[in-house]
Design a protein around this motif. Structure first.
Motif, mmCIF file in Angstrom:
data_model
loop_
_atom_site.group_PDB
_atom_site.id
_atom_site.type_symbol
_atom_site.label_atom_id
_atom_site.label_comp_id
_atom_site.label_asym_id
_atom_site.label_seq_id
_atom_site.Cartn_x
_atom_site.Cartn_y
_atom_site.Cartn_z
ATOM 1 N N VAL A 37 1.713 -2.177 -4.493
ATOM 2 C CA VAL A 37 1.044 -0.844 -4.896
ATOM 3 C C VAL A 37 1.489 -0.060 -3.655
ATOM 4 O O VAL A 37 1.705 -0.383 -2.368
ATOM 5 C CB VAL A 37 -0.724 -0.885 -4.867
ATOM 6 C CG1 VAL A 37 -1.173 -1.546 -3.371
ATOM 7 C CG2 VAL A 37 -1.163 0.678 -4.989
ATOM 8 N N GLN A 38 1.495 1.253 -3.631
ATOM 9 C CA GLN A 38 2.003 2.161 -2.763
ATOM 10 C C GLN A 38 0.943 3.331 -2.619
ATOM 11 O O GLN A 38 0.850 3.920 -3.577
ATOM 12 C CB GLN A 38 3.450 2.823 -2.827
ATOM 13 C CG GLN A 38 3.970 3.807 -1.928
ATOM 14 C CD GLN A 38 5.259 4.452 -2.440
ATOM 15 O OE1 GLN A 38 5.206 5.279 -3.266
ATOM 16 N NE2 GLN A 38 6.223 4.015 -1.983
ATOM 17 N N LEU A 39 0.731 3.786 -1.310
ATOM 18 C CA LEU A 39 -0.100 5.131 -1.038
ATOM 19 C C LEU A 39 1.117 5.973 -0.709
ATOM 20 O O LEU A 39 1.663 5.952 0.253
ATOM 21 C CB LEU A 39 -0.861 4.931 -0.116
ATOM 22 C CG LEU A 39 -1.775 6.056 0.518
ATOM 23 C CD1 LEU A 39 -2.674 6.626 -0.854
ATOM 24 C CD2 LEU A 39 -2.648 5.790 1.821
ATOM 25 N N CYS A 40 0.810 7.000 -1.313
ATOM 26 C CA CYS A 40 1.900 8.261 -1.240
ATOM 27 C C CYS A 40 1.025 9.463 -0.772
ATOM 28 O O CYS A 40 0.198 9.834 -1.547
ATOM 29 C CB CYS A 40 2.669 8.387 -2.467
ATOM 30 S SG CYS A 40 3.953 9.867 -2.397
ATOM 31 N N ILE A 41 1.740 10.115 0.338
ATOM 32 C CA ILE A 41 0.911 11.371 0.837
ATOM 33 C C ILE A 41 2.081 12.433 0.880
ATOM 34 O O ILE A 41 3.213 12.169 1.627
ATOM 35 C CB ILE A 41 0.423 10.840 2.226
ATOM 36 C CG1 ILE A 41 -0.661 9.670 2.088
ATOM 37 C CG2 ILE A 41 -0.165 12.058 2.789
ATOM 38 C CD1 ILE A 41 -1.203 9.378 3.375
#
Length: 129
Positions: free
Chosen positions: A71-75
């Motif tokens: 999973v990746q958190l993209c901001i």
């Protein structure tokens, strides 16, 4: 039965940690996120209006810590170059080069948080996107 209207008030992505205090320090001190909801063993940080990340003590949460983090958190930010320079100065784990993806219309880079979750910081290269 008919589905009720979907009227989201808040979106939270939950990550599970072995060392919750270390994760909290990272999200507060490195990323500068603000604690929005303190549930004791779950800390929910505001990313932007309606979007949040929840840091959960894996001994208490619905899921457990796992070494593999698919999973990746993209901001998305307005100044990806400034964030990249800042990230370099912090020596963040797994820091990539700053790259452009013309197909997606982004400039971005990635790094890992203290327990291996990948975070992408990006800006758009397209007007109005």
């Amino acid at each position: 039965m008919q589905r009720p209207p979907l009227d989201p008030q808040l979106a939270i992505t939950f990550f599970y940690y072995r060392d919750l205090p270390q994760a909290m320090r990272f999200y507060e001190e490195v990323l500068g996120l603000t604690l929005a909801i303190d549930q004791g063993w779950c800390k929910i940080y505001r990313i932007c209006s309606g979007a949040h990340v929840g840091l959960v003590d894996e001994t208490r949460g619905m899921n457990k810590w796992a070494a593999d983090k698919p999973v990746q958190l993209c901001i998305r930010v307005s100044d990806v170059d400034g964030w990249f320079a800042y990230s370099q100065s912090k020596g963040l784990d797994g820091l990539s080069r700053l790259f452009e993806n013309d197909q997606l219309g982004i400039r971005a880079f990635v790094f890992r948080d203290p327990e291996g979750y990948q975070i992408e910081i990006q800006s758009t290269t397209r007007t109005g996107a």
